[in-house]
Design a protein around this motif. Structure first.
Motif, PDB file in Angstrom:
ATOM      1  N   PRO A   1       8.147-103.249  17.690  1.00  0.00           N
ATOM      2  CA  PRO A   1       7.074-104.236  17.894  1.00  0.00           C
ATOM      3  C   PRO A   1       5.850-103.602  18.557  1.00  0.00           C
ATOM      4  O   PRO A   1       5.978-102.850  19.536  1.00  0.00           O
TER       5      PRO A   1
ATOM      6  N   CYS B   1       6.840 -99.730  11.485  1.00  0.00           N
ATOM      7  CA  CYS B   1       8.107 -99.653  10.764  1.00  0.00           C
ATOM      8  C   CYS B   1       8.372 -98.231  10.287  1.00  0.00           C
ATOM      9  O   CYS B   1       7.515 -97.622   9.642  1.00  0.00           O
TER      10      CYS B   1
ATOM     11  N   ASP C   1       4.611-105.108  13.661  1.00  0.00           N
ATOM     12  CA  ASP C   1       5.532-103.993  13.858  1.00  0.00           C
ATOM     13  C   ASP C   1       5.010-102.673  13.310  1.00  0.00           C
ATOM     14  O   ASP C   1       4.283-102.642  12.323  1.00  0.00           O
TER      15      ASP C   1
ATOM     16  N   ARG D   1      12.236-101.083  13.210  1.00  0.00           N
ATOM     17  CA  ARG D   1      11.009-101.803  13.554  1.00  0.00           C
ATOM     18  C   ARG D   1      10.730-101.675  15.043  1.00  0.00           C
ATOM     19  O   ARG D   1      11.606-101.918  15.863  1.00  0.00           O
TER      20      ARG D   1
END
Length: 117
Positions: free
Chosen positions: A33, A22, A20, A31
């Motif tokens: 991906p 973040c 991720d 988050r």
């Protein structure tokens, strides 16, 4: 109400791990991906856009903005000079900021490249 929203959305830092990207905020992390990122590039945020929900300075820049070049995007950044742009494969767009945007962008590009090869 605005203080509560500021505490929820206010960006503190940006980090990346194996899975991720973040955005670390006061109360929780946003988050993203890495496998959902379609485009990432270094940029300088432009004040030419306008905010239609969020904060533009006091607790960082966060919220929905609309710019001439990007269209609608969600922002999480502190300084305009430390920004990068992320477009997800589904079309959602973010302008994020951190102390080391070049390193983050290069790291994510290498991760995405390695996953697609």
């Amino acid at each position: 109400m605005w203080c509560g929203l500021a505490l929820y959305y206010m960006p503190l830092s940006v980090t990346v791990n194996d899975v991720d990207l973040c955005v670390n905020r006061t109360l929780c992390a946003k988050r993203i991906p890495l496998k959902e990122i379609g485009e990432i590039k270094r940029m300088t945020a432009s004040m030419l856009g306008w905010r239609f929900f969020g904060c533009d300075g006091c607790f960082g820049y966060w919220g929905w903005f609309k710019g001439k070049n990007l269209g609608k995007y969600f922002a999480y950044y502190g300084k305009e000079s430390d920004c990068f742009f992320v477009r997800l494969k589904d079309g959602r767009q973010y302008v994020l900021g951190c102390d080391n945007p070049d390193a983050i962008v290069n790291h994510i590009k290498s991760k995405i490249f390695l996953e697609t090869t």
